[in-house]
Design a protein around this motif. Structure first.
Motif, PDB file in Angstrom:
ATOM      1  N   PRO A   1       0.809  -1.208   0.000  1.00  0.00           N
ATOM      2  CA  PRO A   1       0.000   0.000   0.000  1.00  0.00           C
ATOM      3  C   PRO A   1       0.851   1.272   0.000  1.00  0.00           C
ATOM      4  CG  PRO A   1       0.154  -0.884   2.212  1.00  0.00           C
ATOM      5  CD  PRO A   1       0.855  -1.850   1.312  1.00  0.00           C
ATOM      6  N   VAL A   2       0.325   2.300  -0.627  1.00  0.00           N
ATOM      7  CA  VAL A   2       0.980   3.594  -0.574  1.00  0.00           C
ATOM      8  C   VAL A   2       0.537   4.239   0.736  1.00  0.00           C
ATOM      9  CG1 VAL A   2       1.128   5.866  -1.640  1.00  0.00           C
ATOM     10  CG2 VAL A   2       1.001   3.817  -3.067  1.00  0.00           C
ATOM     11  N   ARG A   3       1.516   4.546   1.571  1.00  0.00           N
ATOM     12  CA  ARG A   3       1.188   5.031   2.920  1.00  0.00           C
ATOM     13  C   ARG A   3       1.547   6.501   3.084  1.00  0.00           C
ATOM     14  NH1 ARG A   3       2.985  -0.642   5.248  1.00  0.00           N
ATOM     15  NH2 ARG A   3       4.866  -0.126   4.106  1.00  0.00           N
ATOM     16  N   LEU A   4       0.547   7.308   3.394  1.00  0.00           N
ATOM     17  CA  LEU A   4       0.754   8.751   3.472  1.00  0.00           C
ATOM     18  C   LEU A   4       0.115   9.330   4.728  1.00  0.00           C
ATOM     19  CD1 LEU A   4      -0.229   9.481  -0.234  1.00  0.00           C
ATOM     20  CD2 LEU A   4       2.106   9.539   0.699  1.00  0.00           C
ATOM     21  N   TYR A   5       0.733  10.391   5.242  1.00  0.00           N
ATOM     22  CA  TYR A   5       0.074  11.134   6.319  1.00  0.00           C
ATOM     23  C   TYR A   5       0.208  12.618   6.051  1.00  0.00           C
ATOM     24  CZ  TYR A   5       4.520  12.377   8.669  1.00  0.00           C
ATOM     25  OH  TYR A   5       5.754  12.889   8.991  1.00  0.00           O
ATOM     26  N   THR A   6      -0.697  13.379   6.630  1.00  0.00           N
ATOM     27  CA  THR A   6      -0.654  14.823   6.452  1.00  0.00           C
ATOM     28  C   THR A   6      -1.291  15.461   7.679  1.00  0.00           C
ATOM     29  OG1 THR A   6      -1.122  16.612   4.873  1.00  0.00           O
ATOM     30  CG2 THR A   6      -2.904  15.050   5.282  1.00  0.00           C
ATOM     31  N   MET A   7      -1.044  16.730   7.864  1.00  0.00           N
ATOM     32  CA  MET A   7      -1.672  17.416   9.000  1.00  0.00           C
ATOM     33  C   MET A   7      -1.939  18.865   8.621  1.00  0.00           C
ATOM     34  SD  MET A   7       1.635  17.733  11.558  1.00  0.00           S
ATOM     35  CE  MET A   7       2.132  16.024  11.469  1.00  0.00           C
ATOM     36  N   GLY A   8      -2.925  19.447   9.263  1.00  0.00           N
ATOM     37  CA  GLY A   8      -3.195  20.840   8.950  1.00  0.00           C
ATOM     38  C   GLY A   8      -4.630  21.225   9.250  1.00  0.00           C
ATOM     39  N   PRO A   9      -4.987  22.463   8.915  1.00  0.00           N
ATOM     40  CA  PRO A   9      -6.302  22.990   9.253  1.00  0.00           C
ATOM     41  C   PRO A   9      -7.405  22.504   8.323  1.00  0.00           C
ATOM     42  CG  PRO A   9      -5.049  24.655   8.080  1.00  0.00           C
ATOM     43  CD  PRO A   9      -4.131  23.481   8.270  1.00  0.00           C
ATOM     44  N   MET A  10      -8.589  22.305   8.889  1.00  0.00           N
ATOM     45  CA  MET A  10      -9.804  21.980   8.132  1.00  0.00           C
ATOM     46  C   MET A  10     -10.833  23.042   8.489  1.00  0.00           C
ATOM     47  SD  MET A  10      -8.787  19.153   6.803  1.00  0.00           S
ATOM     48  CE  MET A  10      -7.193  18.405   7.139  1.00  0.00           C
ATOM     49  N   PHE A  11     -11.841  23.179   7.657  1.00  0.00           N
ATOM     50  CA  PHE A  11     -12.805  24.257   7.861  1.00  0.00           C
ATOM     51  C   PHE A  11     -14.235  23.742   7.704  1.00  0.00           C
ATOM     52  CE2 PHE A  11      -8.824  25.663   6.145  1.00  0.00           C
ATOM     53  CZ  PHE A  11      -8.481  26.759   6.919  1.00  0.00           C
ATOM     54  N   ARG A  12     -15.037  23.961   8.723  1.00  0.00           N
ATOM     55  CA  ARG A  12     -16.452  23.615   8.606  1.00  0.00           C
ATOM     56  C   ARG A  12     -17.274  24.719   9.257  1.00  0.00           C
ATOM     57  NH1 ARG A  12     -16.390  17.151  10.195  1.00  0.00           N
ATOM     58  NH2 ARG A  12     -14.615  16.652   8.869  1.00  0.00           N
ATOM     59  N   TYR A  13     -18.287  25.149   8.557  1.00  0.00           N
ATOM     60  CA  TYR A  13     -19.125  26.226   9.068  1.00  0.00           C
ATOM     61  C   TYR A  13     -20.181  25.639   9.995  1.00  0.00           C
ATOM     62  CZ  TYR A  13     -21.681  30.584   9.180  1.00  0.00           C
ATOM     63  OH  TYR A  13     -22.279  31.739   9.596  1.00  0.00           O
ATOM     64  N   GLU A  14     -19.845  25.608  11.291  1.00  0.00           N
ATOM     65  CA  GLU A  14     -20.759  25.073  12.294  1.00  0.00           C
ATOM     66  C   GLU A  14     -20.753  26.012  13.491  1.00  0.00           C
ATOM     67  OE1 GLU A  14     -20.686  20.524  12.773  1.00  0.00           O
ATOM     68  OE2 GLU A  14     -18.592  21.069  12.484  1.00  0.00           O
ATOM     69  N   ARG A  15     -21.749  25.893  14.348  1.00  0.00           N
ATOM     70  CA  ARG A  15     -21.728  26.679  15.584  1.00  0.00           C
ATOM     71  C   ARG A  15     -20.650  26.103  16.481  1.00  0.00           C
ATOM     72  NH1 ARG A  15     -26.510  29.850  16.565  1.00  0.00           N
ATOM     73  NH2 ARG A  15     -26.084  29.926  18.771  1.00  0.00           N
ATOM     74  N   PRO A  16     -19.715  26.941  16.915  1.00  0.00           N
ATOM     75  CA  PRO A  16     -18.643  26.415  17.767  1.00  0.00           C
ATOM     76  C   PRO A  16     -19.171  25.962  19.124  1.00  0.00           C
ATOM     77  CG  PRO A  16     -18.348  28.785  17.348  1.00  0.00           C
ATOM     78  CD  PRO A  16     -19.583  28.359  16.634  1.00  0.00           C
ATOM     79  N   GLN A  17     -18.521  24.992  19.706  1.00  0.00           N
ATOM     80  CA  GLN A  17     -18.808  24.600  21.085  1.00  0.00           C
ATOM     81  C   GLN A  17     -17.590  23.826  21.581  1.00  0.00           C
ATOM     82  OE1 GLN A  17     -22.243  22.035  19.938  1.00  0.00           O
ATOM     83  NE2 GLN A  17     -21.474  20.679  21.524  1.00  0.00           N
ATOM     84  N   ALA A  18     -17.666  23.292  22.781  1.00  0.00           N
ATOM     85  CA  ALA A  18     -16.493  22.634  23.349  1.00  0.00           C
ATOM     86  C   ALA A  18     -15.930  21.605  22.383  1.00  0.00           C
ATOM     87  CB  ALA A  18     -16.869  21.972  24.665  1.00  0.00           C
ATOM     88  N   GLY A  19     -14.662  21.756  22.008  1.00  0.00           N
ATOM     89  CA  GLY A  19     -14.011  20.788  21.140  1.00  0.00           C
ATOM     90  C   GLY A  19     -14.432  20.887  19.686  1.00  0.00           C
ATOM     91  N   ARG A  20     -15.173  21.930  19.333  1.00  0.00           N
ATOM     92  CA  ARG A  20     -15.587  22.070  17.937  1.00  0.00           C
ATOM     93  C   ARG A  20     -15.345  23.494  17.460  1.00  0.00           C
ATOM     94  NH1 ARG A  20     -21.590  20.686  16.202  1.00  0.00           N
ATOM     95  NH2 ARG A  20     -21.914  22.880  16.556  1.00  0.00           N
ATOM     96  N   TYR A  21     -14.624  23.595  16.372  1.00  0.00           N
ATOM     97  CA  TYR A  21     -14.245  24.902  15.851  1.00  0.00           C
ATOM     98  C   TYR A  21     -14.524  24.974  14.355  1.00  0.00           C
ATOM     99  CZ  TYR A  21     -11.619  24.537  20.170  1.00  0.00           C
ATOM    100  OH  TYR A  21     -11.271  24.349  21.475  1.00  0.00           O
ATOM    101  N   ARG A  22     -14.535  26.185  13.838  1.00  0.00           N
ATOM    102  CA  ARG A  22     -14.741  26.342  12.395  1.00  0.00           C
ATOM    103  C   ARG A  22     -13.439  26.103  11.647  1.00  0.00           C
ATOM    104  NH1 ARG A  22     -19.311  31.138  11.816  1.00  0.00           N
ATOM    105  NH2 ARG A  22     -20.951  29.809  12.653  1.00  0.00           N
TER     106      ARG A  22
END
Length: 425
Positions: free
Chosen positions: A100-121
């Motif tokens: 298998p081709v094995r890859l990893y990545t990291m970084g910001p994601m964006f979702r338009y939701e009402r923020p609350q504990a542990g949840r961000y835009r």
RNA sequence: GUGAGCGUAGCUCAAUUGGUCAGAGCACUGGACUGUGGCUCCAGGGGUUGAGGGUUCAAUUCCCUUCGCUCACCCCA
């Protein structure tokens, strides 16, 4: 005052240390399993996500940051990483590498939701994908690596691994029909939301939390019973290998993930410590998705870890002054002394010794006070007397003991003492 | 998108039924202590009490609106 927009957050220096720990642990663990880093753009053509995630998912229907660029093209800030990663896999022909081709990545994601504990835009994920291989031993090792990551952070004991199999393109539609039939027959006993949702996405109805719905839903047919022979065998193997690795899990045949592309093995790591947002990581197999996006018929499996949620579980930093302490605080008394110490500071820093330098316009007392507050191990004093003799006074801030060093030797002396200190700890 | 709670100094919080209420601690800067820190004491800077409007002789306090934050629903990382 201009404030940050809703749902985004700054990671201040005290927190950044935890982030470095999380990211560093991820690199170490993932690379030990043969995964390589891939860096991806944070926005893509809207179409990629609409097709990849599924038109009828919540993410696509109401959570995407979509806009037209200056050329009139519809682009979207990525709400997740898998679609982008698969796009890159296809676009650059990465499937020619050994599977298998094995890859990893990291970084910001964006979702338009009402923020609350542990949840961000704007939130951050660590993503791992293994492409072009559908052996159940791969599923087990991917899950094993995820668990290993949390073990390395000493968090594994506070998490629960939930496991399910959703069937594949053959058996899932059959189950879907069977479930829909059941739900229709019991529609009267379900809440309005469930009735509304069952036609669109019947599997999602299963994890409704309305108490009144529970009896009906608990008695609903299970995906497990509907699995075809291939899926049944695949899932049994995955479980056998997890057992062989002594990885504990809980079977949850109501675990339905929010992205349409999942088939067969799905899993989630949950915690009771984060309030309503209990998923710290989640993932699964997505055979068929690469082909759907215009690539080869390669299967795939992967997961995402929510960095904010991991950081929330991490213990607060140790007592005392937070942040980096300078090894030495250089105190010039007067402008000529400052001119003499500037090159010393530069030379010390070139040897990776953290030094801070006063400006020579304050009293010795207040500069020593500052050195003390900054937590410097050494204070270096150069006033008129020292300058005239070509010397500097080194003061051990812990004991108060002092001795002199020739100015030309000062930078080397600091580097030497820094080394001694470091090898001791 | 829906609901609830909360907005006073950089941070944590005070301020009777509306009546010196604009404060304390921490932090920061300076002084006591002419070139020797940690302790202590003193002083200082810093707030349109989230914003706007209303009631009142008088609003941090009561009412309305608005913005923001938080939590929950929804969904997920």
């Amino acid at each position: 005052m201009i404030r940050a927009v809703r749902g985004v957050h700054d990671i201040l220096p005290a927190e950044a240390a935890k982030w470095e720990r999380v990211e560093g642990t991820a690199r170490r663990v993932f690379e030990a399993y043969g995964y390589e880093e891939i860096r991806l753009p944070v926005f893509e053509r809207t179409e990629l996500f609409a097709r990849g995630i599924g038109e009828v998912t919540d993410i696509v229907q109401k959570e995407m940051y979509t806009f037209l660029d200056r050329a009139g093209e519809a682009v979207t800030l990525r709400p997740e990483a898998t679609a982008s990663l698969l796009r890159a896999y296809i676009e650059h022909g990465l499937h020619v590498h050994p599977k298998p081709v094995r890859l990893y990545t990291m970084g910001p994601m964006f979702r338009y939701e009402r923020p609350q504990a542990g949840r961000y835009r704007q939130f951050h994920q660590l993503n791992v994908e293994a492409l072009g291989d559908d052996h159940p031993a791969l599923d087990a090792q991917v899950i094993g690596m995820l668990v290993e990551f949390f073990r390395a952070l000493e968090l594994a004991g506070r998490l629960q691994l939930q496991l399910n199999s959703l069937g594949d393109a053959k058996c899932r539609p059959v189950y879907r029909e069977r479930l829909l039939e059941y739900l229709r027959a019991h529609a009267a006993a379900l809440c309005a939301e469930c009735r509304d949702r069952m036609e669109r996405n019947p599997l999602r109805v299963l994890d409704c939390k309305t108490p009144a719905c529970r009896p009906v839903l608990d008695a609903a047919p299970s995906v497990q019973e509907a699995l075809c022979d291939d899926c049944r065998r695949h899932f049994a193997d995955v479980r056998e290998y997890l057992d062989a690795m002594a990885i504990p899990y809980v079977l949850n045949d109501r675990l339905v993930r929010g992205l349409d592309y999942y088939v067969r093995t799905t899993f989630e790591l949950t915690t009771a410590e984060l309030g309503a947002q209990n998923a710290v990581a989640g993932g699964g197999r997505y055979d068929g998705l690469i082909e759907l996006l215009g690539g080869p018929p390669d299967p795939g499996i992967g997961f995402a870890i929510g960095i904010e949620r991991v950081v929330l579980l991490l213990p607060p930093p140790a007592e005392g002054r937070e942040g980096r302490k300078p090894f030495a605080f250089l105190i010039p008394l007067g402008a000529p002394a400052l001119r003499a110490l500037l090159p010393v500071a530069t030379a010390a820093r070139a040897s990776a010794v953290t030094v801070e330098l006063g400006y020579g316009d304050r009293k010795l007392r207040s500069e020593l006070e500052r050195a003390n507050r900054l937590g410097a191990a050494w204070a270096v004093i150069v006033g008129e007397t020292e300058l005239a003799r070509g010397e500097a006074v080194l003061r051990d801030m812990a004991s108060g003991a002092q001795h002199t060093v020739a100015l030309p030797e000062l930078a080397r002396e600091l580097a030497r003492r820094f080394e001694v200190e470091r090898s001791r700890s």
